[in-house]
Structure formats: C-alpha cells, structure tokens
Motif scaffolding. Structure first.
Motif, short mmCIF file in Angstrom:
data_model
loop_
_atom_site.label_atom_id
_atom_site.label_comp_id
_atom_site.label_asym_id
_atom_site.label_seq_id
_atom_site.Cartn_x
_atom_site.Cartn_y
_atom_site.Cartn_z
N ALA A 85 -11.16 4.66 5.10
CA ALA A 85 -10.85 4.84 3.67
C ALA A 85 -9.63 5.73 3.49
N TYR A 86 -9.58 6.86 4.18
CA TYR A 86 -8.43 7.77 4.05
C TYR A 86 -7.15 7.12 4.58
N SER A 87 -7.27 6.47 5.74
CA SER A 87 -6.09 5.83 6.32
C SER A 87 -5.65 4.64 5.48
N GLY A 88 -6.62 3.93 4.88
CA GLY A 88 -6.28 2.81 4.01
C GLY A 88 -5.43 3.24 2.83
N GLU A 89 -5.76 4.39 2.25
CA GLU A 89 -4.97 4.90 1.14
C GLU A 89 -3.57 5.31 1.60
N ILE A 90 -3.48 5.88 2.80
CA ILE A 90 -2.17 6.24 3.37
C ILE A 90 -1.32 4.99 3.58
N PHE A 91 -1.92 3.96 4.17
CA PHE A 91 -1.19 2.72 4.43
C PHE A 91 -0.81 2.01 3.11
N TYR A 92 -1.69 2.09 2.12
CA TYR A 92 -1.38 1.48 0.83
C TYR A 92 -0.15 2.16 0.20
N GLY A 93 -0.12 3.48 0.27
CA GLY A 93 1.04 4.19 -0.25
C GLY A 93 2.31 3.81 0.49
N VAL B 239 -7.87 -2.86 4.36
CA VAL B 239 -8.15 -2.26 3.06
C VAL B 239 -6.85 -2.05 2.27
N ALA B 240 -5.81 -1.59 2.95
CA ALA B 240 -4.52 -1.39 2.28
C ALA B 240 -3.96 -2.70 1.76
N LEU B 241 -4.05 -3.74 2.58
CA LEU B 241 -3.58 -5.06 2.14
C LEU B 241 -4.42 -5.58 0.99
N GLY B 242 -5.74 -5.31 1.05
CA GLY B 242 -6.61 -5.75 -0.04
C GLY B 242 -6.29 -5.05 -1.34
N LYS B 243 -6.02 -3.75 -1.27
CA LYS B 243 -5.69 -3.00 -2.49
C LYS B 243 -4.35 -3.43 -3.08
N ALA B 244 -3.44 -3.87 -2.22
CA ALA B 244 -2.13 -4.33 -2.69
C ALA B 244 -2.12 -5.83 -3.01
N SER B 245 -3.27 -6.48 -2.80
CA SER B 245 -3.34 -7.93 -3.00
C SER B 245 -3.33 -8.30 -4.47
N ALA B 246 -2.87 -9.52 -4.72
CA ALA B 246 -2.92 -10.05 -6.10
C ALA B 246 -4.30 -10.59 -6.44
N ASN B 247 -5.14 -10.75 -5.41
CA ASN B 247 -6.51 -11.23 -5.62
C ASN B 247 -7.34 -10.10 -6.24
N LEU C 121 2.82 0.90 1.97
CA LEU C 121 3.16 -0.46 1.54
C LEU C 121 3.94 -0.45 0.23
N GLN C 122 3.51 0.42 -0.69
CA GLN C 122 4.19 0.51 -1.97
C GLN C 122 5.59 1.12 -1.85
N SER C 123 5.83 1.83 -0.75
CA SER C 123 7.11 2.52 -0.57
C SER C 123 8.12 1.73 0.26
N ILE C 124 7.73 0.55 0.72
CA ILE C 124 8.67 -0.26 1.52
C ILE C 124 9.88 -0.62 0.66
N PRO C 125 11.06 -0.32 1.11
CA PRO C 125 12.25 -0.64 0.31
C PRO C 125 12.32 -2.13 -0.04
N ARG C 126 12.61 -2.41 -1.27
CA ARG C 126 12.68 -3.80 -1.72
C ARG C 126 13.76 -4.57 -0.98
N ILE D 298 8.35 -7.45 9.68
CA ILE D 298 9.01 -6.61 8.69
C ILE D 298 8.03 -5.65 8.00
N THR D 299 7.04 -6.22 7.32
CA THR D 299 6.17 -5.40 6.47
C THR D 299 5.34 -4.41 7.27
N TRP D 300 4.63 -4.88 8.30
CA TRP D 300 3.72 -4.02 9.07
C TRP D 300 4.47 -2.91 9.81
N PRO D 301 5.55 -3.22 10.55
CA PRO D 301 6.27 -2.12 11.23
C PRO D 301 6.83 -1.09 10.25
N THR D 302 7.36 -1.56 9.11
CA THR D 302 7.91 -0.62 8.13
C THR D 302 6.81 0.23 7.53
N MET D 303 5.66 -0.37 7.24
CA MET D 303 4.51 0.38 6.73
C MET D 303 4.09 1.47 7.71
#
Length: 268
Positions: free
Chosen positions: A129-137, A61-69, A139-144, A164-169
């Motif tokens: 749903a709750y965890s998906g929102e936590i993971f989405y946040g 769900v987190a990946l879906g919310k952050a998706s470009a699709n 994902l958005q906070s991963i240092p560029r 890289i992405t999953w462990p940092t998330m």
C-alpha cells in the motif's frame, strides 16, 4: 563455554538448529550478541519476502489507481487508504484474530496463525500500500515529453510500459522507495508485540533482546546490541539500493543523478 562454542550452539537457534534451551543465568556478552543476531534471521526473512512480493503488488496498485477503469481505480484507492490509514500494529491484531476464525472453518488456515506466514502477509500488504502510493506519485510525475517521444517512436501498450513508463517510474520513485524499504525492516520488530506467537521460543531479534533484558534487569546491553544490528542492516539496504539507483540513472550526468538519502518518518 567459549564464544566459539556459543556461536556453534546458538547462531542458528531461531530457525531450530542448535541448542533447544535458552541460557538461564550467567549471561555473557557473546551469548547476547549471538542470540540476538540469530533472531535477526527472522527480521531479514520478513523484510526481504514482504518487500520482494510487495513490489509487484505495489506496481499493480499504482497502475490501478492511475487507470481509467473506475473499478480498478476505486479498488486500488481503497486498498491504499485502508492500509495507510490504520496503524500496522492494529493490522497485526486484526489479521491474527481473522486467521484464528478461519482456522475453525478449515485446517488450511492453520499456518496463517503462525508468525512466519500470518505476519508476513500483513507486512506484504502494508508495504504494498505504501509503495503503491509512492509509485502512483511517480507515475503522475513522468514528464509528458517522455511519453510523447515514445508515441512518436511507435511504442505502444506493453512495449511502451516496459521500455519507457516503468523505468522512468522507478527512477523517480526509487529514493522514496528506499526509505520505505528501511522502514519496513524496522517495522518487523512489531511482530514481537503482535498476537502471532513465537514457536518453541524461536523468535525474532527483539524477542531475544527482551528475554535478556527481563532476566538481567538491565536493558542497556541487549537493546543497544539490537540497535547496532539494525544500523548495520540499514547501511546494507542504503548501499544495495544506492547501487540500483545508480543503475537506473546511469544515462544521466553525474551531477543530475538523485542521491539516495535516509529520511526517517517521525510519524507514519
């Protein structure tokens, strides 16, 4: 009846092993501790399975919310909104009546009107749903800089996500996810109040605590026992998730590692 005999007769009663009938009178402290502890088996069952399965759905769900699709993004956003925007207690009732309606269509849905399956599905979707929102946040906070460094080293696609992405998330989300796990286990007590029936008086911990409170007209013994069990369970979760948190942050200096703290939500 000695306390050891009580343990032998009632320790696994909630899963159908031991005495079939509940004690009727002359309740002892040992009986209350053992039977409420027996009911905790169901609370742990709901919490562990919902959390383990919900973890993977939450990641999707987190990946879906952050998706470009746009389709995946909208579906994930609405899934999170529906289950975070409505009370868990109401979700239990809607799910129970939905499964009752489906039961008339096909006998395949018979098990879903029981707590072990129907209530588990509700808890699974709610925590996802709750965890998906936590993971989405997270994902958005991963240092560029982390993602740019991964690109520079030639990581792309699945390899980049896995290394890289999953462990940092997870590292960023884990303290908040620990609180969600604790809340989920506490929320399993709502199964007692939902429409899902306890089969043959084999209920959860709150079921037995309420039984003794009703029979003795004294709630100040069974409910503190129940609270004690959940306190021990919470300490176990904090300890286990703390080990995982140290593993996720093992590359950081000791002073820079985030601590896992229990911060209860007054309003969810």
């Amino acid at each position: 009846m000695s306390c050891w005999e009580t343990i032998a007769d009632y320790a696994l009663r909630s899963v159908g092993v031991g005495e079939r009938l509940l004690p009727r009178d002359n309740f002892t402290l040992c009986q209350q501790v053992v039977l409420i502890g027996s009911g905790m088996i169901w609370n742990v069952y709901f919490g562990v399975l919902a959390l383990a399965s919900g973890f993977f759905l939450a990641t999707s769900v987190a990946l879906g919310k952050a998706s470009a699709n746009p389709v995946a993004r909208k579906l994930s956003t609405w899934f999170i909104f529906v289950f975070r925007g409505s009370p868990l207690f109401i979700q239990f009732f809607f799910a129970y009546f939905a499964f009752l309606s489906l039961k008339t269509v096909s006998p395949v849905f018979d098990p879903f009107t029981a707590a072990w399956a129907g209530a588990l599905i509700v808890l699974f979707l709610n925590t996802a749903a709750y965890s998906g929102e936590i993971f989405y946040g997270a994902l958005q906070s991963i240092p560029r800089g982390d993602t740019e460094a991964a690109d520079a080293y030639g990581f792309h696609g699945w390899a980049k996500f896995r290394k890289i992405t999953w462990p940092t998330m997870l590292r960023l989300a884990w303290p908040a996810y620990t609180n969600e796990a604790i809340f989920l286990f506490h929320a399993t007590t709502l199964v007692f109040f939902s429409g899902f029936p306890a089969w043959q008086q084999r209920g959860d911990a709150l079921y037995y605590a309420s039984y003794f409170a009703d029979k003795t007209f004294n709630p100040f013994v069974p409910y503190p026992i129940l609270a004690g069990y959940f306190i021990v369970l919470t300490l176990g979760i904090i300890g286990l998730f703390g080990l995982v948190n140290r593993r996720l942050n093992r590359h950081l200096p000791q002073t820079a590692r985030p601590k896992v703290r229990f911060r209860p939500n007054l309003i969810r």
